[in-house]
Design an enzyme around this catalytic site. Sequence first.
Site, short mmCIF file in Angstrom:
data_model
loop_
_atom_site.label_atom_id
_atom_site.label_comp_id
_atom_site.label_asym_id
_atom_site.label_seq_id
_atom_site.Cartn_x
_atom_site.Cartn_y
_atom_site.Cartn_z
N VAL A 15 0.48 -2.61 -13.04
CA VAL A 15 -0.26 -3.63 -12.28
C VAL A 15 -1.67 -3.84 -12.87
CG1 VAL A 15 -1.12 -4.34 -10.02
CG2 VAL A 15 1.04 -3.12 -10.19
N LYS A 97 -0.35 1.12 -0.77
CA LYS A 97 0.10 1.10 0.63
C LYS A 97 0.07 2.47 1.28
CE LYS A 97 3.72 0.72 -2.33
NZ LYS A 97 3.93 -0.15 -3.49
N GLU A 181 11.88 4.90 -9.17
CA GLU A 181 11.17 6.04 -9.76
C GLU A 181 12.17 7.16 -10.07
OE1 GLU A 181 7.75 5.97 -10.07
OE2 GLU A 181 7.63 4.02 -9.09
N ASP A 192 8.17 4.07 1.65
CA ASP A 192 7.43 2.92 1.14
C ASP A 192 7.47 1.76 2.15
OD1 ASP A 192 6.28 1.37 -1.33
OD2 ASP A 192 7.94 0.14 -0.61
N LYS A 196 4.27 0.02 4.48
CA LYS A 196 4.05 -1.43 4.59
C LYS A 196 4.15 -1.89 6.04
CE LYS A 196 5.63 -2.12 -0.13
NZ LYS A 196 6.83 -2.25 -0.98
N GLY A 293 6.34 -5.60 -9.31
CA GLY A 293 6.28 -6.05 -10.69
C GLY A 293 4.84 -6.31 -11.07
#
Lengths: 413, 413
Positions: A15, A97, A181, A192, A196, A293
């Site tokens: 990122v 997050k 991962e 995850d 969020k 992404g």
Amino acid sequence: MSSKITIGLFGFGVVGEGLYNVINESKIQDAQIKTIVVKDKNKSRSIGKDHFSFDPEDILEDESINLVVELINDAAAAYDIVTTALKRKKNVVSANKKLIAEHLDELIALARENDVSFLYEAAVGGAIPVVRNLEEYYNNDLLTSVEGIVNGTTNYILTQLAAGGTYQETLKTAQELGFAEIDPTLDVDGFDAKFKLTLLLKHAFGVSADYRKIQQIGIRNIKAADAAYAKEKGYKIKLLARAERIEDGVLGYVAPHFITNTNLLYNVNDEFNGIVVEGAFADRQLFYGKGAGSYPTASAVLSDISAIKYAYKYEYKKATDNNLKLSGNFLVKVYVGSEFVELINEIPFVRIDEVFQSEGYSYQTGWVDFSELQKFQLNSIPGLSVIFLPEPILHKSKAKGLEVSKKQYQVEF
Amino acid sequence: MSSKITIGLFGFGVVGEGLYNVINESKIQDAQIKTIVVKDKNKSRSIGKDHFSFDPEDILEDESINLVVELINDAAAAYDIVTTALKRKKNVVSANKKLIAEHLDELIALARENDVSFLYEAAVGGAIPVVRNLEEYYNNDLLTSVEGIVNGTTNYILTQLAAGGTYQETLKTAQELGFAEIDPTLDVDGFDAKFKLTLLLKHAFGVSADYRKIQQIGIRNIKAADAAYAKEKGYKIKLLARAERIEDGVLGYVAPHFITNTNLLYNVNDEFNGIVVEGAFADRQLFYGKGAGSYPTASAVLSDISAIKYAYKYEYKKATDNNLKLSGNFLVKVYVGSEFVELINEIPFVRIDEVFQSEGYSYQTGWVDFSELQKFQLNSIPGLSVIFLPEPILHKSKAKGLEVSKKQYQVEF
């Protein structure tokens, strides 16, 4: 009205590098990256070593830097960076997050005390502008629910499972493609998605939820037999993060669901994310796009940077107005499948609707008290699939008379 | 930071009444409707006569009113109201796409001169927050295209056609359901979609387009044979408003398209709207929801009212940055169908790819220069369907060698 942004960037992973390219390619006026701090001195990177520093203080002590963009993986290190930056009156943009879910109220308070912006659009749904829309656009509508596919890795795996793959094969492919991962726990066990969800709960309903107390069921135990059940019924299996206004508060959990084609998320496949926002007035709206992404995430970070040029801050208006809390006072209709009937019998059904038993695989469907279900660590019971059925939840205050004899169907095989 | 909003409301049709209810039900703080002006003194309405005035000056002269919400049908009367309100330094919210498309630059200039906000989220996509997202969220991304189903009436008709209905039957049902007007011209001939496209062109690419010069092809001439062709090929027919960055400017038109299931709009059916925004970084994103109706539209109006509390203004940043213009320098691959081969032969194909002729119905597919197509008033040639095929457009600069003999397939039946 707009001011010049001098950026200190932490992290140059996918990122961070994406952001670096995006800023260069989109020729943003009045925003430039002055310093990039990375951890690993020896890692080979796409741009020369002279672009990097290795000491966080090179950013944090630099008074000319007015925005810290934090894009590192390590949530503990990120915590130190973000809190220090806020205390030093620097604006912060983060996509982390886990960090945000763990420390949201503290970070909000720090940003307020120091009168700086703390933005994190990229932390939920990648390029999908869901945080900003919940914050600004739906702030007067009477929101009834927010439900989404917010983890691309698990959605990819579930899409492949539906096409006939096995969980293990599919996970391996996802790892090879870079979607998953090496240790997939955070994704496949729903962590995850839960991080969020914590942010969505705050922006949609003003709920401050301790993410440790939010029930999450992942997809680790979903088997080909469950996918076959879905196919037979015309369902798809999707891992949903759900937040919904109910009688005595807000429901919030992450779990795999069978959904029908009337659900707007039915066609959200592969690694894509989708979030459905439902309001009393706006009705149902779907936001769909790439949830992760390099470039999509960088694009969301960039939109935060751009907002900071205009001193934009989240207002958390609903947190002030509503004072709502999470509630587990409802029943859900679930499908519980396993090779072992004993495991299925562990689940305290209030009412059983269907029982199927065979030598290789068995399942039951029926209603379960969500607060009872919360007592189980369902990710840690290998071989037991718990998947929510499409029926709306039933609040306890309306569930009287549901308990027909729960033993009636139980048979010995 | 936020200020008190005193609203003067023009119009109490479905949207006006919806807004009135929404404001009452959502208990917005600091915003109240002071005066409602309507035209027809004798019309029976859901609330008592004492709630209404009939003289526009009751709002326009009232210095305590700082926001005019204009929700009337008559674009000419709306023009007088909106321009007067802006000149008197009142903020304005409007849902009137025709008014705005016709006078956009003038209204923007008036709002600027008088330092007030002029917002119109409800004018495109009803409750879908597309204007605000294009304005704010994608302002740094390199947008490549915006394409949408922005007219619910025609989408409803096309969905029914695909299910085997005829155009006339389906239009009649749509009228009975209240989806279509008694005079459906604005919808079925693509005017409504074109007004909305004009606003999208401005917010996505900064293009000031004279809507009179934008090519629009509606759905009036689409026949069962065209729907059968779509079905055979696995296509759906959708009326798309398209804006796309091309080599020498921006493409902008409204036309029916055959789309495949790889298009995110494939599952946008019935009266729903969907808009796909594509950027270099954010990739493709779909916004989906109700494009019309009392409450969804009122919800969008309400979000504008809420933004005005914080003095929010569109900045039209891309109009300053880009200086882009519409370009017709491209070729499109089209399907042209008719009972009459002579009509099909009117269309100047650069290359013909397929010819089908039968006594009852004939069609050709192939490439046509868009600027040649623009010379036709295609809505006014009864019996001739022109539907764009899914192939991407071809810019003239790259179309060399496309012209294989265009007569090669032509046969006499």
